[in-house]
Design an enzyme around this catalytic site. Structure first.
Site, short mmCIF file in Angstrom:
data_model
loop_
_atom_site.label_atom_id
_atom_site.label_comp_id
_atom_site.label_asym_id
_atom_site.label_seq_id
_atom_site.Cartn_x
_atom_site.Cartn_y
_atom_site.Cartn_z
N ASP A 17 25.24 -17.91 30.56
CA ASP A 17 25.10 -18.28 29.15
C ASP A 17 24.61 -19.73 29.03
OD1 ASP A 17 25.25 -18.23 26.41
OD2 ASP A 17 27.41 -18.02 26.27
N ASP A 18 23.45 -19.90 28.40
CA ASP A 18 22.86 -21.23 28.22
C ASP A 18 22.65 -21.94 29.56
OD1 ASP A 18 23.11 -20.63 25.56
OD2 ASP A 18 24.22 -22.44 25.02
N LYS B 282 31.37 -11.94 27.42
CA LYS B 282 30.87 -12.24 26.07
C LYS B 282 29.94 -11.12 25.59
CE LYS B 282 27.85 -15.57 23.71
NZ LYS B 282 27.13 -16.87 23.83
N HIS C 164 28.81 -10.50 21.93
CA HIS C 164 27.91 -11.18 20.98
C HIS C 164 26.81 -10.28 20.42
CE1 HIS C 164 26.48 -15.49 19.81
NE2 HIS C 164 27.03 -14.80 18.81
N HIS D 294 27.88 -22.18 28.43
CA HIS D 294 27.73 -22.51 27.02
C HIS D 294 28.69 -23.64 26.63
CE1 HIS D 294 27.57 -22.01 22.66
NE2 HIS D 294 26.68 -21.04 22.77
N LYS E 30 17.09 -24.27 25.00
CA LYS E 30 17.57 -23.25 24.08
C LYS E 30 17.01 -23.44 22.67
CE LYS E 30 21.94 -21.47 22.20
NZ LYS E 30 23.43 -21.55 22.31
N ARG F 279 20.49 -10.79 24.41
CA ARG F 279 21.41 -9.76 24.91
C ARG F 279 21.02 -8.37 24.44
NH1 ARG F 279 26.01 -12.74 26.76
NH2 ARG F 279 25.40 -14.93 26.47
N ASP G 255 20.86 -15.70 29.55
CA ASP G 255 20.33 -15.30 28.25
C ASP G 255 19.23 -16.20 27.73
OD1 ASP G 255 22.03 -17.46 27.77
OD2 ASP G 255 22.99 -16.55 26.01
N ASN G 256 19.35 -17.49 27.97
CA ASN G 256 18.35 -18.45 27.48
C ASN G 256 18.56 -19.78 28.18
OD1 ASN G 256 20.44 -17.97 24.83
ND2 ASN G 256 20.41 -20.03 25.71
N SER H 79 30.68 -15.49 20.50
CA SER H 79 30.64 -16.68 21.34
C SER H 79 31.94 -17.46 21.26
CB SER H 79 29.47 -17.57 20.90
OG SER H 79 29.32 -18.67 21.78
N CYS I 146 21.24 -16.46 21.98
CA CYS I 146 22.17 -15.49 22.57
C CYS I 146 21.98 -14.03 22.15
CB CYS I 146 23.61 -15.90 22.27
SG CYS I 146 24.09 -17.48 23.00
#
Length: 323
Positions: free
Chosen positions: A32-33, A126, A128, A232, A305, A76, A284-285, A153, A72
Site C-alpha cells: 500500500d502506497d 485492507k 477498500h 500507507h 501517489k 484494487r 496499489d500505487n 483504509s 487505492c
C-alpha cells in the site's frame, strides 16, 4: 501489465486442469502506497526487506510494471477484476466508511473464477472496495470464502495522525472527530473495535498460516490475497519491528510488511507446497511523496501517489514460483 497478470491468473487453472496436472496454489501480495524505490532489491540503501529481496533474487523482478490507477480503490478494483477501474465505476476517488457503494456484484473477480475451479479462497488485510448496507460489498460476497481485515483504509478512523509504535502507542487518544472506530472483521462479523494496530499484522500472519495449512490438509488448491496496510501513512508496527530501521517509522512499517511476506513463504515451506505455489507481489500505487520521509520513495521516477507520472503508477513487482 496488470491486465496480463489477471489474464494469466484466470487462465492458469483451466489450462492446468485440462492437462490433468495438479492445480497450482496462488498467493497475491499487495503493498500500500509503496514506491518504486522503496525496496532493497530496487536499490534503496537502508530498507530492510530481506524476504522480498530473496523472492526477487530467486524469481523474476519486474522493472516496468504498472498499476491501473494511482490511488487505492480504483487500483484494487482493477487488480481483482482485470478491468480498467472506470469500467467498474470505481473511479476517480476512493471509498470511505460512510460510502454507500462498493465493487458491483456483476463484476467478476479472480477469486470467483478460481473458486469455480475448486480453489479455497481467502482475503486478508485492507479491502477498500466498499462496505455498503449490512456489509453487502465485503470480500465474502466477491468470491472470497474467508476474510480477515479492515473494510477500508486504516487512516479513515478517528485519528489520521496516529502513532502506533510500542511502547509509545497513541492510537486513539483524544482525537475523536466523529468517525467510527476502525473495525477488524472476520467474514462479516466484527471481532475487534478499535483495531489494535501493534497486533494487527500478527493477526494477519496467523490467519494466512492457518488458511494455507487447512487448504493443504484438505488437499485443496488455494488462492490467498494478502493486501497489507503497509506502508500507507500513518505507519504502524508491532514491538518486534519498532525502532529497527534507519528509515524511521516508514522503515519500521516496511520491515514488518517484509516480515509478513517471510511468514507466508515459511507457511508454504512448512506445508510442503512452496514449489507448487505461484507468488506474486506488487503494490496499489506509488508513494505519498508529500509526506516526505513518512511517505515513501519513487526512486528516480517523477512524483508519486495521485498522479499519472511514472512515480504514481510504476510499481515494484516480483513473481516467484520455484517449482
Amino acid at each position: 501489465m496488470l491486465q496480463q497478470l489477471w489474464g494469466f491468473l484466470s487462465l492458469i487453472s483451466p489450462l492446468v486442469s485440462s492437462a490433468n496436472l495438479s492445480l497450482p496454489n496462488i498467493v497475491l501480495i499487495f503493498g500500500d502506497d509503496l514506491g518504486f524505490g522503496d525496496l532493497g532489491c530496487y536499490g534503496h540503501p537502508s530498507s530492510l526487506t530481506p524476504n522480498l529481496d530473496r523472492l526477487a533474487a530467486d524469481g523474476l523482478r519486474f522493472t516496468d510494471f504498472y498499476s491501473a490507477n494511482s490511488i487505492c480503490s480504483p487500483s484494487r478494483a482493477a487488480l481483482l477484476t482485470g478491468r480498467y477501474p472506470v469500467r467498474s465505476g470505481i473511479y476517480p476517488g476512493v471509498f470511505y466508511p460512510g460510502s454507500r457503494g462498493g465493487l458491483p456484484h456483476n463484476e467478476t473477480t479472480i477469486a470467483e473464477i478460481l473458486k469455480e475451479q475448486g480453489y479455497a479462497t481467502a482475503m486478508v488485510g485492507k479491502w477498500h472496495l466498499g462496505y455498503g448496507a449490512n456489509g453487502k460489498f465485503l470480500p465474502i460476497y466477491h468470491g472470497f470464502e474467508n476474510f480477515m481485515g479492515v473494510p477500508y483504509s486504516h487512516d479513515q478512523g478517528p485519528c489520521q495522525n496516529l502513532i502506533c509504535f510500542p511502547p509509545d502507542t497513541k492510537c486513539y487518544g483524544g482525537c475523536d472527530q466523529g468517525h467510527v472506530l476502525l473495525p477488524l472483521f472476520v467474514n462479516d462479523g466484527i471481532i475487534q473495535q478499535p483495531v489494535s494496530f501493534p497486533d494487527l499484522t500478527a493477526f494477519y500472519n496467523n490467519f494466512a498460516h492457518d488458511f494455507i495449512t487447512k487448504a493443504v490438509k484438505d488437499n485443496q488448491p488455494f488462492f490467498l490475497y494478502y493486501a497489507s496496510h503497509h506502508t500507507h501513512y500513518p505507519q504502524f508496527a508491532g514491538k518486534s519491528y519498532t525502532g529497527k530501521s534507519l528509515r524511521g517509522p516508514f522503515g519500521n512499517a516496511l520491515a514488518e510488511f517484509d516480515g509478513s511476506v517471510g511468514k507466508i513463504v515459511q507457511a508454504l515451506k512448512e506445508n510442503g507446497v512452496e514449489k507448487s505455489t505461484f507468488v506474486f507481489f506488487t503494490a496499489d500505487n506509488g508513494p505519498e511523496t508529500l509526506r516526505k520521509s513518512r511517505g515513501g520513495n519513487s526512486g528516480l521516477l517523477k512524483c508519486g501517489k495521485g498522479t499519472t507520472y511514472e512515480g504514481g503508477m510504476r510499481e515494484p513487482a516480483i513473481a516467484y514460483w520455484p517449482g
